[in-house]
Enzyme design. Structure first.
Site, PDB file in Angstrom:
ATOM      1  N   GLU A  59     -27.276 -27.191   7.778  1.00 52.40           N
ATOM      2  CA  GLU A  59     -26.667 -26.722   6.532  1.00 52.40           C
ATOM      3  C   GLU A  59     -25.443 -25.885   6.823  1.00 52.40           C
ATOM      4  O   GLU A  59     -25.327 -25.319   7.900  1.00 52.40           O
ATOM      5  CB  GLU A  59     -27.650 -25.821   5.777  1.00 52.40           C
ATOM      6  CG  GLU A  59     -28.577 -26.579   4.897  1.00 52.40           C
ATOM      7  CD  GLU A  59     -29.698 -25.705   4.375  1.00 52.40           C
ATOM      8  OE1 GLU A  59     -29.603 -24.469   4.442  1.00 52.40           O
ATOM      9  OE2 GLU A  59     -30.686 -26.285   3.918  1.00 52.40           O
ATOM     10  N   LYS A 115     -23.386 -22.496   6.566  1.00 53.90           N
ATOM     11  CA  LYS A 115     -23.779 -21.091   6.441  1.00 53.90           C
ATOM     12  C   LYS A 115     -22.782 -20.439   5.483  1.00 53.90           C
ATOM     13  O   LYS A 115     -21.649 -20.130   5.848  1.00 53.90           O
ATOM     14  CB  LYS A 115     -23.763 -20.409   7.806  1.00 53.90           C
ATOM     15  CG  LYS A 115     -24.337 -19.010   7.772  1.00 53.90           C
ATOM     16  CD  LYS A 115     -24.510 -18.468   9.169  1.00 53.90           C
ATOM     17  CE  LYS A 115     -25.182 -17.117   9.184  1.00 53.90           C
ATOM     18  NZ  LYS A 115     -24.637 -16.138   8.247  1.00 53.90           N
ATOM     19  N   ASP A 161     -20.835 -17.870   3.360  1.00 57.42           N
ATOM     20  CA  ASP A 161     -20.482 -16.497   3.709  1.00 57.42           C
ATOM     21  C   ASP A 161     -20.517 -15.642   2.447  1.00 57.42           C
ATOM     22  O   ASP A 161     -19.498 -15.429   1.807  1.00 57.42           O
ATOM     23  CB  ASP A 161     -19.092 -16.486   4.349  1.00 57.42           C
ATOM     24  CG  ASP A 161     -18.839 -15.207   5.096  1.00 57.42           C
ATOM     25  OD1 ASP A 161     -19.766 -14.382   5.200  1.00 57.42           O
ATOM     26  OD2 ASP A 161     -17.706 -15.018   5.574  1.00 57.42           O
ATOM     27  N   TYR A 172     -30.908 -22.232  -0.507  1.00 58.51           N
ATOM     28  CA  TYR A 172     -31.154 -22.791   0.824  1.00 58.51           C
ATOM     29  C   TYR A 172     -32.578 -22.587   1.334  1.00 58.51           C
ATOM     30  O   TYR A 172     -32.906 -22.967   2.434  1.00 58.51           O
ATOM     31  CB  TYR A 172     -30.161 -22.239   1.845  1.00 58.51           C
ATOM     32  CG  TYR A 172     -30.116 -20.729   1.930  1.00 58.51           C
ATOM     33  CD1 TYR A 172     -31.225 -19.999   2.320  1.00 58.51           C
ATOM     34  CD2 TYR A 172     -28.954 -20.047   1.615  1.00 58.51           C
ATOM     35  CE1 TYR A 172     -31.194 -18.626   2.387  1.00 58.51           C
ATOM     36  CE2 TYR A 172     -28.908 -18.676   1.687  1.00 58.51           C
ATOM     37  CZ  TYR A 172     -30.024 -17.972   2.077  1.00 58.51           C
ATOM     38  OH  TYR A 172     -29.998 -16.620   2.132  1.00 58.51           O
ATOM     39  N   LYS A 176     -22.524 -19.508  14.723  1.00 53.65           N
ATOM     40  CA  LYS A 176     -21.403 -18.812  14.076  1.00 53.65           C
ATOM     41  C   LYS A 176     -20.081 -19.297  14.653  1.00 53.65           C
ATOM     42  O   LYS A 176     -19.912 -19.332  15.874  1.00 53.65           O
ATOM     43  CB  LYS A 176     -21.533 -17.300  14.304  1.00 53.65           C
ATOM     44  CG  LYS A 176     -22.820 -16.716  13.744  1.00 53.65           C
ATOM     45  CD  LYS A 176     -22.609 -16.120  12.382  1.00 53.65           C
ATOM     46  CE  LYS A 176     -22.001 -14.772  12.509  1.00 53.65           C
ATOM     47  NZ  LYS A 176     -22.408 -13.790  11.583  1.00 53.65           N
ATOM     48  N   CYS A 207       3.848  12.635   0.458  1.00 54.09           N
ATOM     49  CA  CYS A 207       4.382  11.320   0.128  1.00 54.09           C
ATOM     50  C   CYS A 207       5.619  11.029   0.979  1.00 54.09           C
ATOM     51  O   CYS A 207       6.548  11.841   1.016  1.00 54.09           O
ATOM     52  CB  CYS A 207       4.750  11.276  -1.362  1.00 54.09           C
ATOM     53  SG  CYS A 207       5.589   9.749  -1.826  1.00 54.09           S
ATOM     54  N   CYS A 224       8.701  11.178  -1.617  1.00 54.58           N
ATOM     55  CA  CYS A 224       9.139  12.326  -2.417  1.00 54.58           C
ATOM     56  C   CYS A 224       8.543  13.637  -1.927  1.00 54.58           C
ATOM     57  O   CYS A 224       8.751  14.682  -2.541  1.00 54.58           O
ATOM     58  CB  CYS A 224       8.799  12.112  -3.893  1.00 54.58           C
ATOM     59  SG  CYS A 224       7.031  12.170  -4.227  1.00 54.58           S
ATOM     60  N   CYS A 248       0.046   9.315  -4.350  1.00 51.69           N
ATOM     61  CA  CYS A 248       1.090  10.305  -4.611  1.00 51.69           C
ATOM     62  C   CYS A 248       0.970  10.630  -6.099  1.00 51.69           C
ATOM     63  O   CYS A 248       1.104   9.736  -6.942  1.00 51.69           O
ATOM     64  CB  CYS A 248       2.464   9.719  -4.304  1.00 51.69           C
ATOM     65  SG  CYS A 248       3.785  10.709  -5.007  1.00 51.69           S
ATOM     66  N   CYS A 273       8.601  10.168  -8.482  1.00 51.06           N
ATOM     67  CA  CYS A 273       8.577   9.635  -7.099  1.00 51.06           C
ATOM     68  C   CYS A 273       9.425   8.358  -7.078  1.00 51.06           C
ATOM     69  O   CYS A 273       9.132   7.403  -7.801  1.00 51.06           O
ATOM     70  CB  CYS A 273       7.144   9.328  -6.670  1.00 51.06           C
ATOM     71  SG  CYS A 273       7.069   8.437  -5.101  1.00 51.06           S
TER      72      CYS A 273
HETATM   73  S1  IVH Z   1     -31.702 -19.676   5.926  1.00 49.26           S
HETATM   74  C1  IVH Z   1     -35.277 -16.765   7.129  1.00 49.26           C
HETATM   75  N1  IVH Z   1     -29.592 -21.021   5.252  1.00 49.26           N
HETATM   76  O1  IVH Z   1     -27.179 -16.082   6.457  1.00 49.26           O
HETATM   77  C2  IVH Z   1     -33.831 -16.759   6.882  1.00 49.26           C
HETATM   78  N2  IVH Z   1     -29.382 -18.669   5.448  1.00 49.26           N
HETATM   79  O2  IVH Z   1     -27.433 -14.463   8.930  1.00 49.26           O
HETATM   80  C3  IVH Z   1     -33.491 -17.845   5.956  1.00 49.26           C
HETATM   81  N3  IVH Z   1     -27.139 -17.852   4.899  1.00 49.26           N
HETATM   82  O3  IVH Z   1     -29.883 -14.095   5.480  1.00 49.26           O
HETATM   83  C4  IVH Z   1     -32.059 -18.005   5.925  1.00 49.26           C
HETATM   84  N4  IVH Z   1     -26.244 -19.797   4.440  1.00 49.26           N
HETATM   85  O4  IVH Z   1     -28.048 -14.729   3.706  1.00 49.26           O
HETATM   86  C5  IVH Z   1     -30.090 -19.805   5.523  1.00 49.26           C
HETATM   87  N5  IVH Z   1     -27.829 -22.381   4.649  1.00 49.26           N
HETATM   88  C6  IVH Z   1     -28.314 -21.168   4.893  1.00 49.26           C
HETATM   89  C7  IVH Z   1     -27.534 -20.013   4.796  1.00 49.26           C
HETATM   90  C8  IVH Z   1     -28.100 -18.777   5.090  1.00 49.26           C
HETATM   91  C9  IVH Z   1     -26.035 -18.498   4.509  1.00 49.26           C
HETATM   92  C10 IVH Z   1     -27.210 -16.401   5.100  1.00 49.26           C
HETATM   93  C11 IVH Z   1     -28.449 -15.777   4.542  1.00 49.26           C
HETATM   94  C12 IVH Z   1     -29.158 -15.219   5.750  1.00 49.26           C
HETATM   95  C13 IVH Z   1     -28.010 -14.976   6.673  1.00 49.26           C
HETATM   96  C14 IVH Z   1     -28.467 -14.896   8.102  1.00 49.26           C
END
Ligand code: IVH
Length: 685
Positions: free
Chosen positions: A122, A124, A126, A233, A325, A422, A425, A440, A446
């Site tokens: 999946e 991740k 942000d 997720y 990451k 500042c 001024c 300021c 100013c």
């Molecule tokens: S699974 C048991 N799936 O990343 C933990 N987390 O660094 C289940 N996150 O706490 C997490 N995308 O906030 C999972 N596809 C994804 C995710 C995801 C973002 C975040 C989530 C997690 C953090 C971990």
């Protein structure tokens, strides 16, 4: 790379280093989770955490229950109701290269001898983790992660997220706990920053912190103006097993059936080998830039529930999942100087000037330093080799000092200190309680603020004064010819001609430009006045609702708040501004000069585009782009600036950019050409 904190290591024993790391990590946790203002990257945090975990493993005699290695998150703020999580909200262990992924996969295989293992992949997202509670099919609770054991119920704010069902489809389990990530997609984030820029407010650094901050806002009407999104997720494995669901990928499909937005069909892929995982990593490392939201890596999960259960968890994270990451893009370069810029609202922002360096494919010469605390924390000196990072951010930021570099500044080079007065001024700077920013307070005279207000007033989206630019404004302010925007309209040729670089032609152009600006519509005059929190869109709403300038003088906060899209912050700011005597006197002079003070209300001429969310792109044969946009709103459509999944139609002219074209195609949004568009509005001959 050697970070400044590593300098402390020499001559230090393990105990002292452990204490120091615990202290540092606690502070970073607090900044990240409570203040939503991290000062180091996730990777640096992980490096420190790993160093502490290694030291603790080597020295069990210094064990401590409250060490940052023993818990998942941070402290809580106390505004929302605190509720215990049904099961702890864990985080994921991180990996950064193929070797670490392979080691994890080996551990998984060792825990499941002779079994075939499938991995669900999946994106991740942000953003911010959220645990959602449904009872009787209705959303009753939305808990933030908090410290992992207890979260805060931010349901009122979460309920504003359009992609999240408030009521589940039939067939969903009852009760249901389901978890996901709330994030701020790029188009909405960029639009928010644009309106903040226009309203003279500091921009937000990145979508993740802004999503976190937004969820903690007390006023959910403000939250509702911010287009957050939520992707599911994780569904509680016990609940799913009771339904006969045996794997994560199946569960995600189910969640989609119940009404949730899930990664299904986008990135969720089931693979069988580390090679396939790494192929997906390579793909998404590039493709991430085409998404309209930020991701910081991929998540790899053992797909089958029975296998997940047998692998179990550590205190901090499940053994059956790992995050990969992406590298945040960083570069090291020399800090040449820091300039303290004063904006039109008086906010003082430090800007770092750097030796040019390439970052994410663009040349970077400037970086943001945010505020005084950050400069002090980094202990910056001119000539320092600094690490700049462009993660989710638009503006690169300085995240550390590379003390190891041979060319690093020595202790004799001047340190960078935040000024106490500042730079323009010399008035003593003030810092409002609870705010990181210095101001300021000399708003009236100013020169930086005076120039800033005038430049804003004459800018393209406000009065669009031809023949007048920033340099001339500086010249006019320095010559004492203008002190506020109303002074512009009493400028006379004989005062201007003696100035440097002011030939007869420039003077004529300038005066003609000012004359022409008198017919600029009221909503843009209002925007040009630079009232705090009144950006282009708010100005439009206010002008159309109150119609006449006079009405602003008597409007109350309650009356303003009753208007569409106006919240308490805007309302109070407007009322305060129209109580200011100096401002009112200046307005009188603008009125006397003949500026527009009344909105021309245009009734929609048709409703052919009702319900459509439209992006206008490219150039057209029979109309200008502005005319095309006006046609959209005049026929009931809603205009947006960039293509997202919410867009329903793209009016495509000639020369539409290839990236927009691709995006529209990818999202399956219909493209309509000029001819078809005009026919639909009944405007073709
Ligand atoms: S699974 C048991 N799936 O990343 C933990 N987390 O660094 C289940 N996150 O706490 C997490 N995308 O906030 C999972 N596809 C994804 C995710 C995801 C973002 C975040 C989530 C997690 C953090 C971990």
């Amino acid at each position: 790379m050697c970070w400044r904190s590593v300098r402390y290591l020499e001559g230090m024993d393990a105990r002292a280093r452990i204490d120091q790391l615990r202290e540092e990590l606690r502070a970073h946790n607090h900044r990240y989770y409570v203040l939503a203002e991290p000062s180091i990257s996730d990777k640096e945090f992980d490096v420190l955490l790993k160093e502490l975990a290694d030291l603790e493993a080597a020295h069990p005699e210094f064990d401590d229950q409250s060490s940052p290695t023993r818990r998942v998150g941070g402290d809580l703020t106390d505004k929302f109701e605190k509720v215990a999580h049904r099961s702890p909200m864990l985080s994921l262990s991180n990996s950064y290269n193929a070797e670490e992924v392979a080691q994890w996969a080996e551990r998984v295989q060792a825990g499941l001898p002779d079994e075939a293992v499938e991995f669900a992949l999946e994106l991740k997202y942000d953003g911010v983790a959220i645990a959602l509670w449904y009872e009787g099919g209705a959303l009753v609770r939305a808990l933030t992660r908090g410290d992992g054991a207890t979260g805060e119920d931010v349901r009122t704010n979460v309920a504003t997220i359009r992609s999240l069902p408030l009521k589940l489809n039939d067939g969903a389990p009852d009760p249901l706990e389901i978890r996901g990530e709330i994030f701020f997609p790029w188009p909405g984030f960029e639009a928010l920053n644009e309106s903040r820029r226009e309203a003279g407010e500091p921009e937000f650094a990145n979508p993740r912190n802004t999503a976190a901050g937004t969820l903690k806002l007390q006023d959910s009407s403000v939250v509702a103006t911010r287009p957050l999104d939520c992707m599911i997720y994780n569904v509680d494995a016990e609940t799913m097993r009771a339904l006969g669901v045996t794997s994560h990928s199946e569960a995600v499909r189910k969640a989609a059936e119940w009404g949730f937005k899930t990664p299904q069909g986008r990135a969720l892929d089931v693979v069988k080998s580390v090679d396939e995982i790494m192929a997906a990593v390579a793909h998404w490392e590039r493709a991430r830039h085409d998404l309209d939201f930020a991701i910081d890596g991929l998540v790899v999960k053992v797909n089958r529930y029975d296998q997940q259960r047998r692998l179990g968890m550590t205190a901090k994270s499940p053994r059956w999942a790992i995050a990969y990451k992406f590298e945040t893009e960083q570069a090291t370069t020399k800090l040449k100087s820091v300039e303290f810029q004063v904006g039109r609202t008086g906010a003082v922002t430090p800007v770092a000037y750097l030796e040019e360096v390439l970052l994410c494919g663009t040349k970077v010469k400037r970086a943001s330093l945010h505020n005084a605390d950050q400069i002090a924390k980094l202990g910056l000196r001119e000539g320092d080799m600094v690490v700049v990072e462009k993660g989710g951010e638009i503006i690169p930021k300085i995240v550390g000092v590379d003390a190891s570099s041979a060319s690093a500044a020595d202790l004799f080079s001047p340190s960078i200190d935040f000024p106490s007065t500042c730079p323009e001024c010399d008035t003593g700077l003030v810092r409002k309680e609870g705010e990181a920013q210095h101001y300021c307070p000399n708003n009236a005279t100013c020169p930086a603020q005076v120039r800033g207000r005038i430049n804003h007033f004459i800018s393209r989206k406000a009065m669009n004064v031809d023949g007048l630019g920033k340099e001339t404004v500086t010249q006019l302010v320095e010559a004492g010819l203008i002190r506020d925007v109303a002074d512009l309209y009493s400028l006379r040729a004989e005062e201007l001609l003696p100035l440097e670089r002011m030939a007869q032609k420039s003077v004529d152009n300038l005066l003609a430009g000012l004359q022409k600006s008198k017919s600029v519509p009221f909503e843009r005059v209002l925007f040009g006045l630079g009232i705090r929190h009144v950006g282009e869109t708010v100005a439009k709403h206010l002008a159309r609702s109150l119609v006449r300038l006079e009405a602003f003088k008597t409007a109350t906060v309650e009356e303003l708040m009753a208007l569409e899209e106006i919240g308490p912050i805007v309302a109070e700011s407007v009322v305060d501004q129209f109580l200011d005597e100096t401002f009112l006197a200046m307005l009188d002079r603008l009125v006397a000069a003949g500026l527009q003070t009344e909105a021309v209300i245009q009734e929609p001429v048709g409703n052919a585009l009702e319900g459509e969310v439209v992006v206008v792109s490219g150039v057209f044969e029979t109309m200008s782009r502005d005319e095309a946009k006006a046609a959209v709103t005049n026929h009931g459509g809603r205009l947006v600036g960039s293509i997202s999944s919410k867009t329903t139609l793209v009016l495509a002219g000639e020369n539409m950019g290839p990236s927009k074209l691709q995006k529209a195609e990818k999202l399956g949004i219909p493209l309509v050409d000029e001819k078809t568009f005009l026919a639909r509005l009944g405007l073709s001959e």
